[in-house]
Design a protein around this motif. Structure first.
Motif, PDB file in Angstrom:
ATOM      1  N   ARG A  65       1.252  -1.359  -0.303  1.00  0.00           N
ATOM      2  CA  ARG A  65       0.046   0.224  -0.213  1.00  0.00           C
ATOM      3  C   ARG A  65       1.070   1.169  -0.423  1.00  0.00           C
ATOM      4  O   ARG A  65       1.515   1.341   0.984  1.00  0.00           O
ATOM      5  CB  ARG A  65      -0.419   0.251   1.095  1.00  0.00           C
ATOM      6  N   GLY A  67       0.969   5.556  -0.421  1.00  0.00           N
ATOM      7  CA  GLY A  67       0.602   6.693  -0.507  1.00  0.00           C
ATOM      8  C   GLY A  67       1.575   7.950  -0.990  1.00  0.00           C
ATOM      9  O   GLY A  67       2.493   8.252  -0.797  1.00  0.00           O
ATOM     10  N   MET A  88     -11.149   8.023  -4.602  1.00  0.00           N
ATOM     11  CA  MET A  88     -10.204   7.437  -4.238  1.00  0.00           C
ATOM     12  C   MET A  88      -9.217   6.060  -3.726  1.00  0.00           C
ATOM     13  O   MET A  88      -9.401   5.153  -3.489  1.00  0.00           O
ATOM     14  CB  MET A  88      -8.836   8.523  -3.826  1.00  0.00           C
ATOM     15  N   VAL A  91     -11.081   2.981  -4.295  1.00  0.00           N
ATOM     16  CA  VAL A  91     -10.221   2.407  -5.917  1.00  0.00           C
ATOM     17  C   VAL A  91      -9.413   1.900  -5.098  1.00  0.00           C
ATOM     18  O   VAL A  91      -9.077   0.687  -5.460  1.00  0.00           O
ATOM     19  CB  VAL A  91      -9.959   3.355  -6.694  1.00  0.00           C
ATOM     20  N   ARG A  92      -8.926   2.358  -4.481  1.00  0.00           N
ATOM     21  CA  ARG A  92      -7.849   1.343  -3.177  1.00  0.00           C
ATOM     22  C   ARG A  92      -8.249  -0.061  -2.715  1.00  0.00           C
ATOM     23  O   ARG A  92      -7.486  -0.846  -1.856  1.00  0.00           O
ATOM     24  CB  ARG A  92      -7.238   2.449  -2.544  1.00  0.00           C
ATOM     25  N   VAL A  94     -10.050   1.015   0.726  1.00  0.00           N
ATOM     26  CA  VAL A  94      -9.513   1.783   2.034  1.00  0.00           C
ATOM     27  C   VAL A  94     -10.680   2.191   2.960  1.00  0.00           C
ATOM     28  O   VAL A  94     -11.499   3.051   1.972  1.00  0.00           O
ATOM     29  CB  VAL A  94      -8.612   2.237   2.431  1.00  0.00           C
ATOM     30  N   GLN A 130      -5.125  12.347   0.566  1.00  0.00           N
ATOM     31  CA  GLN A 130      -5.282  10.997  -0.839  1.00  0.00           C
ATOM     32  C   GLN A 130      -4.120   9.671  -0.373  1.00  0.00           C
ATOM     33  O   GLN A 130      -4.570   8.970  -0.557  1.00  0.00           O
ATOM     34  CB  GLN A 130      -5.877  11.811  -1.535  1.00  0.00           C
ATOM     35  N   GLY A 134      -5.474   5.019   3.817  1.00  0.00           N
ATOM     36  CA  GLY A 134      -5.726   3.320   4.363  1.00  0.00           C
ATOM     37  C   GLY A 134      -4.431   3.142   5.253  1.00  0.00           C
ATOM     38  O   GLY A 134      -3.894   2.106   4.857  1.00  0.00           O
ATOM     39  N   PRO A 136      -1.144   3.783   4.332  1.00  0.00           N
ATOM     40  CA  PRO A 136       0.007   3.265   3.542  1.00  0.00           C
ATOM     41  C   PRO A 136       1.561   2.948   4.390  1.00  0.00           C
ATOM     42  O   PRO A 136       1.464   3.734   5.274  1.00  0.00           O
ATOM     43  CB  PRO A 136       0.513   4.350   2.646  1.00  0.00           C
TER      44      PRO A 136
END
Length: 238
Positions: A65, A67, A88, A91-92, A94, A130, A134, A136
């Motif tokens: 993951r 970022g 976003m 899409v990921r 998360v 963004q 999640g 990263p």
């Protein structure tokens, strides 16, 4: 994560932007990338992020993951801030965590604003948010302090340190020197296509104070440009 004998150029027979780069980036660390404009800092960050593939050499051990916050956030998109961050996150795969990052970065009042209507500093905050979605394992920030308001600029180093404390590998390009006070930062220099680890932080350059008088309606624009170029700005009203 490791870069071994990495070299990159944008076209065949074009000059090499980076040559024979060897670099280890460990979890839980913060690495600051320094170098003059055009030295290849942003190219190195894109290679680390996986947005570019090296022409030679290998990049291994990249966390799953990633970022990435670019130096200039692309605002020419048909979304509100809320819709963009939600998209976003989807899409990921998360959690969106909109309230969390909007609160920490100070843009709760902008969630309903369309991206093209954002100022540079506000767009920078959305770009940071963004990248942080999640949590990263690899966080890459290209000149993240440019254009930010003072409160967010002061809060960002602690946020960077927090992500490293939670095990993320953090790589930051910062010519404004905003993370110099963070303990344990590894500093690398990009110059003449080569990357070197610095044993000591670079000595601060001699500074000169210039007084520039501008019209009140131009002050925000001039201040943003000066901060983006790495200058410290102190405003007062005549």
């Amino acid at each position: 994560m490791r870069l071994e004998s990495v070299a990159f150029r944008y076209r065949r027979k074009a000059p090499w932007v980076l040559r024979d780069v060897g670099l280890t980036l460990a979890p839980g660390t913060v690495t600051e990338v320094t170098g003059h404009n055009g030295a290849g800092k942003s190219t190195l960050l894109r290679l680390i992020a996986g947005l570019r593939d090296p022409r030679r050499g290998t990049v291994t051990g990249r966390p799953g993951r990633v970022g990435y916050a670019p130096e200039r956030f692309p605002v020419d998109q048909p979304f509100t801030v809320r819709a963009y961050l939600g998209h976003m996150a989807a899409v990921r795969g998360v959690p969106a965590d909109l309230d969390r990052w909007a609160g920490r970065l100070g843009f709760e009042h902008l969630l309903g604003v369309r991206l093209p209507e954002l100022s540079k500093g506000s767009a920078q905050k959305v770009g940071l948010a963004q990248a942080l979605l999640g949590d990263p394992g690899l966080l890459i920030l290209d000149e993240p302090f440019a254009g930010l308001d003072a409160a967010t600029r002061d809060a960002l180093p602690a946020l960077i340190s927090d992500r490293a404390a939670h095990g993320a590998t953090v790589v930051v390009s910062d010519h404004q020197g905003c993370i110099e006070s963070l303990p344990g930062v590894t500093r690398i220099s990009v110059a003449d296509g080569m990357v070197a680890v610095l044993e000591e932080p670079p000595a601060p350059a001699e500074r000169t104070v210039l007084e520039v008088i501008v019209r009140a309606d131009e002050a925000d624009t001039v201040e943003t440009k000066l901060r983006a170029d790495g200058h410290e700005v102190r405003r007062r009203t005549l």
